[in-house]
Motif scaffolding. Structure first.
Motif, PDB file in Angstrom:
ATOM      1  N   GLY A  12       0.792  -1.225   0.000  1.00 37.50           N
ATOM      2  CA  GLY A  12       0.000   0.000   0.000  1.00 37.50           C
ATOM      3  C   GLY A  12       0.820   1.269   0.000  1.00 37.50           C
ATOM      4  O   GLY A  12       0.251   2.369  -0.119  1.00 37.50           O
ATOM      5  N   THR A  13       2.134   1.176   0.116  1.00 31.11           N
ATOM      6  CA  THR A  13       2.989   2.362   0.092  1.00 31.11           C
ATOM      7  C   THR A  13       3.252   2.750  -1.354  1.00 31.11           C
ATOM      8  O   THR A  13       3.929   2.024  -2.091  1.00 31.11           O
ATOM      9  CB  THR A  13       4.329   2.098   0.799  1.00 31.11           C
ATOM     10  OG1 THR A  13       4.081   1.615   2.123  1.00 31.11           O
ATOM     11  CG2 THR A  13       5.160   3.367   0.863  1.00 31.11           C
ATOM     12  N   TYR A  22      -9.084  -4.589 -16.363  1.00 24.44           N
ATOM     13  CA  TYR A  22     -10.475  -4.131 -16.219  1.00 24.44           C
ATOM     14  C   TYR A  22     -11.015  -4.432 -14.830  1.00 24.44           C
ATOM     15  O   TYR A  22     -11.740  -3.617 -14.246  1.00 24.44           O
ATOM     16  CB  TYR A  22     -11.325  -4.825 -17.289  1.00 24.44           C
ATOM     17  CG  TYR A  22     -12.803  -4.538 -17.210  1.00 24.44           C
ATOM     18  CD1 TYR A  22     -13.364  -3.457 -17.870  1.00 24.44           C
ATOM     19  CD2 TYR A  22     -13.670  -5.387 -16.505  1.00 24.44           C
ATOM     20  CE1 TYR A  22     -14.734  -3.206 -17.821  1.00 24.44           C
ATOM     21  CE2 TYR A  22     -15.026  -5.153 -16.446  1.00 24.44           C
ATOM     22  CZ  TYR A  22     -15.563  -4.059 -17.107  1.00 24.44           C
ATOM     23  OH  TYR A  22     -16.914  -3.815 -17.052  1.00 24.44           O
ATOM     24  N   TRP A  23     -10.633  -5.589 -14.267  1.00 22.05           N
ATOM     25  CA  TRP A  23     -11.236  -6.023 -13.007  1.00 22.05           C
ATOM     26  C   TRP A  23     -10.735  -5.244 -11.793  1.00 22.05           C
ATOM     27  O   TRP A  23     -11.382  -5.242 -10.750  1.00 22.05           O
ATOM     28  CB  TRP A  23     -11.020  -7.530 -12.807  1.00 22.05           C
ATOM     29  CG  TRP A  23     -11.720  -8.314 -13.881  1.00 22.05           C
ATOM     30  CD1 TRP A  23     -11.158  -8.984 -14.915  1.00 22.05           C
ATOM     31  CD2 TRP A  23     -13.139  -8.456 -14.031  1.00 22.05           C
ATOM     32  NE1 TRP A  23     -12.122  -9.535 -15.710  1.00 22.05           N
ATOM     33  CE2 TRP A  23     -13.358  -9.240 -15.191  1.00 22.05           C
ATOM     34  CE3 TRP A  23     -14.238  -8.014 -13.307  1.00 22.05           C
ATOM     35  CZ2 TRP A  23     -14.623  -9.573 -15.646  1.00 22.05           C
ATOM     36  CZ3 TRP A  23     -15.510  -8.352 -13.749  1.00 22.05           C
ATOM     37  CH2 TRP A  23     -15.694  -9.120 -14.905  1.00 22.05           C
ATOM     38  N   LEU A  24      -9.602  -4.535 -11.921  1.00 25.30           N
ATOM     39  CA  LEU A  24      -9.193  -3.715 -10.781  1.00 25.30           C
ATOM     40  C   LEU A  24     -10.105  -2.485 -10.665  1.00 25.30           C
ATOM     41  O   LEU A  24     -10.332  -1.967  -9.580  1.00 25.30           O
ATOM     42  CB  LEU A  24      -7.720  -3.336 -10.863  1.00 25.30           C
ATOM     43  CG  LEU A  24      -7.226  -2.335 -11.905  1.00 25.30           C
ATOM     44  CD1 LEU A  24      -7.387  -0.894 -11.443  1.00 25.30           C
ATOM     45  CD2 LEU A  24      -5.742  -2.600 -12.195  1.00 25.30           C
ATOM     46  N   SER A  82     -11.141  -6.792  -4.513  1.00 26.30           N
ATOM     47  CA  SER A  82     -10.698  -5.578  -3.824  1.00 26.30           C
ATOM     48  C   SER A  82      -9.466  -5.830  -2.959  1.00 26.30           C
ATOM     49  O   SER A  82      -8.530  -5.025  -2.927  1.00 26.30           O
ATOM     50  CB  SER A  82     -11.829  -5.015  -2.963  1.00 26.30           C
ATOM     51  OG  SER A  82     -11.408  -3.842  -2.301  1.00 26.30           O
ATOM     52  N   SER A  83      -9.418  -6.956  -2.247  1.00 27.13           N
ATOM     53  CA  SER A  83      -8.281  -7.229  -1.363  1.00 27.13           C
ATOM     54  C   SER A  83      -7.010  -7.539  -2.141  1.00 27.13           C
ATOM     55  O   SER A  83      -5.906  -7.487  -1.576  1.00 27.13           O
ATOM     56  CB  SER A  83      -8.609  -8.407  -0.433  1.00 27.13           C
ATOM     57  OG  SER A  83      -8.765  -9.609  -1.180  1.00 27.13           O
ATOM     58  N   THR A 124      -0.156  -7.587  -1.718  1.00 24.93           N
ATOM     59  CA  THR A 124       0.513  -8.854  -1.397  1.00 24.93           C
ATOM     60  C   THR A 124      -0.412 -10.019  -1.745  1.00 24.93           C
ATOM     61  O   THR A 124       0.028 -11.029  -2.309  1.00 24.93           O
ATOM     62  CB  THR A 124       0.900  -8.901   0.091  1.00 24.93           C
ATOM     63  OG1 THR A 124       1.794  -7.823   0.378  1.00 24.93           O
ATOM     64  CG2 THR A 124       1.572 -10.215   0.445  1.00 24.93           C
ATOM     65  N   ALA A 125      -1.698  -9.855  -1.446  1.00 22.96           N
ATOM     66  CA  ALA A 125      -2.672 -10.894  -1.803  1.00 22.96           C
ATOM     67  C   ALA A 125      -2.786 -11.037  -3.317  1.00 22.96           C
ATOM     68  O   ALA A 125      -3.006 -12.145  -3.839  1.00 22.96           O
ATOM     69  CB  ALA A 125      -4.034 -10.566  -1.187  1.00 22.96           C
TER      70      ALA A 125
END
Length: 517
Positions: A246-247, A379-381, A479-480, A492-493
């Motif tokens: 997330g950085t 697209y899915w992000l 989303s995760s 990371t996931a």
């Protein structure tokens, strides 16, 4: 004799002498004799009655009736023989002035004894002389019948016939077939030459003398490891694990799906799987080795493939070989400000070929297991993060992948339409249509190139015999699996998802219970 007769005789003699003198004088060149006598100093100026309108060789004037052949002093040296570049060494042409003769005769002019005279001097001129084409003489400086046969120094006969037990020009050997010392193609039997010679004791010959690839340095079959020797990574910001935690902008090589090495995270990278399979043979990536193995560069496009491929070749040559290379490029070629500004697909393909050519040209990477991944369905992000106001703000301020994320609100006709990017619905808004076009362009214009070029031009032709293509376009990020920092790169996931899918869709997963549907 009377005085009268004496004077008569004297007069007669004088007349005779005068006549002879006049006759002799008449035989000498003189101005007015009708001849321009340049050797007597006559010129058009000194004797115009004889020299007017004529030409004089040596007067520094090339007259109309003078040529370079008749008067080199006035007209200069004649030009070299003509050359019509018809590929035939014609009369008047030689290898100094005409490439036709070099092509026909072979060799060069500089290596010739007494210049290029068109005659082969077997004791003085070797095969590098244009007079002595390689088909006429062999050896360095002599016509060697032991090497060339009794026809050495004469015009070549028919093409050599491999297998007739006669060593002919162009053959290393000819034993009438495969023998201990000679391959069936009439070349010397050498392990690693790519020609299997069982008579010479070879069980295999894969074109190299590297062990660990199924055929060892003595051309004996060996049990294959379930892991490659090592693994290199070519890629972009995904290959650097950018923003995995997330950085924004921060690289996390330890979490990358391919060469990641953090044994305490949730990502079971390909690197870690190989280490588990064969810890003795496989040279794993680690924090100390990562700079050598992970060559991915954030922001890289397909145009950067050549640069990264050359880096891999350099490292592999220093190590002795490349066991495996993972390649995931193309995301930045499609993630542009608009659909029109995406990299032209044909240019994309040519840049892709250029990188593959680098790998195919090196003996250290040609036989590596080359894992080429498709571009994921980005697209899915958008679908995963479109409802996050924070992500929509980041997309707007950061101008990230505007071909997909510009005006990120959902204007598709329905949830069914949004979840079906392969189809257009009557009520789809312009942003929904643009995003669906983006999705289809990745699949049809770019991933098709990645697959077809690799399989048709490199795998089928043997340029990269151990390469393969892995299609992950149908993988959907949730989303995760997209980080909450830039809301764009895999978290990371997300790298765990990529590692699982890339592994289970490759040849390495055969028999892996974790990949059973």
């Amino acid at each position: 004799m009377s005085k009268k007769n004496f004077f008569a005789l004297l007069l007669f003699t004088a007349c005779i002498v005068w006549a002879i003198a006049n006759t002799a004088e008449a035989g000498k060149p003189y101005c007015g004799d009708g001849n321009c006598n340049s050797n007597k100093g006559e010129t058009e100026l000194t004797c115009p009655q004889d020299c007017a309108g004529g030409s004089v060789c040596g007067d520094n004037t090339c007259a109309a009736d003078e040529t370079c052949s008749s008067c080199e002093k006035d007209c200069g040296s004649c030009p070299p023989p003509t050359c019509n570049n018809d590929g035939v060494c014609n009369a008047g042409e030689d290898c100094y002035g005409c490439p036709d003769c070099i092509i026909v005769q072979g060799g060069t002019c500089e290596a010739c004894f007494k210049g290029c005279d068109g005659e082969c001097n077997p004791k003085k001129e070797g095969p590098d002389c244009a007079d002595c084409a390689p088909s006429l003489c062999c050896g360095l400086d002599t016509c060697n019948e032991a090497l060339c046969g009794v026809g050495c120094g004469t015009s070549p006969g028919p093409d050599p016939e491999c297998g007739n037990e006669i060593k002919e020009l162009g053959e290393d050997c000819d034993d009438g077939g495969e023998s201990v010392n000679c391959d069936a193609d009439c070349t010397v039997a050498i392990c690693g030459d790519g020609t299997l010679n069982m008579t010479a004791g070879e069980e295999c010959d894969d074109g190299n003398i590297n062990s660990g690839d199924g055929c060892d340095e003595n051309c004996i079959n060996e049990a294959l490891s379930v892991a490659p020797l090592n693994q290199f990574n070519i890629g972009d910001s995904i290959g650097e694990g950018e923003a995995a935690d997330g950085t924004i902008g921060e690289a996390h090589h330890d979490k990358v799906w391919s060469t990641g090495y953090d044994i305490n995270d949730i990502v079971f990278s390909m690197n870690e799987r190989f280490e588990d399979e064969d810890p003795v043979y496989y040279n794993e990536n680690s924090v100390t080795m990562d700079a050598k193995y992970n060559k991915a560069i954030s922001g890289a496009m397909m145009s950067d493939f050549v640069y990264q491929a050359n880096n891999v070749v350099a490292e592999a040559s220093a190590m002795g070989d490349a066991g495996m290379i993972t390649i995931l490029l193309g995301n930045n070629d499609v993630c542009e400000l608009s659909l029109d500004s995406m990299t032209d697909p044909e240019l994309f393909a040519s840049q892709y070929r250029a990188g593959l050519d680098v790998l195919a040209a090196s003996p250290y990477t040609k036989y590596a297991e080359i894992h080429v991944s498709s571009i994921p369905d980005i697209y899915w992000l958008w679908v995963a993060k479109k409802d996050s106001s924070g992500c929509r703000l980041v997309w707007w301020f950061g101008s990230v992948c505007q071909a997909l994320l510009q005006n990120p609100g959902d204007d598709c006709e329905s949830v069914e339409s949004r979840d079906d990017p392969d189809s257009d619905y009557p009520g789809d808004g312009p942003n929904c249509k643009r995003r669906k076009d983006f999705h289809r362009s990745i699949r049809d214009d770019y991933n098709t190139k990645l697959k077809d070029v690799l399989e048709n031009e490199y795998i089928d032709t043997g340029k990269l015999p151990n390469a393969y293509y892995v299609d992950i376009f149908d993988v959907k990020f949730t989303s995760s699996e997209v980080n909450n920092g830039d809301c764009f790169h895999p978290s990371t996931a997300g790298h765990k998802l990529l590692a699982d899918e890339e592994w289970c869709r490759s040849l390495w997963s055969i028999g892996d219970p974790l990949c059973t549907p």
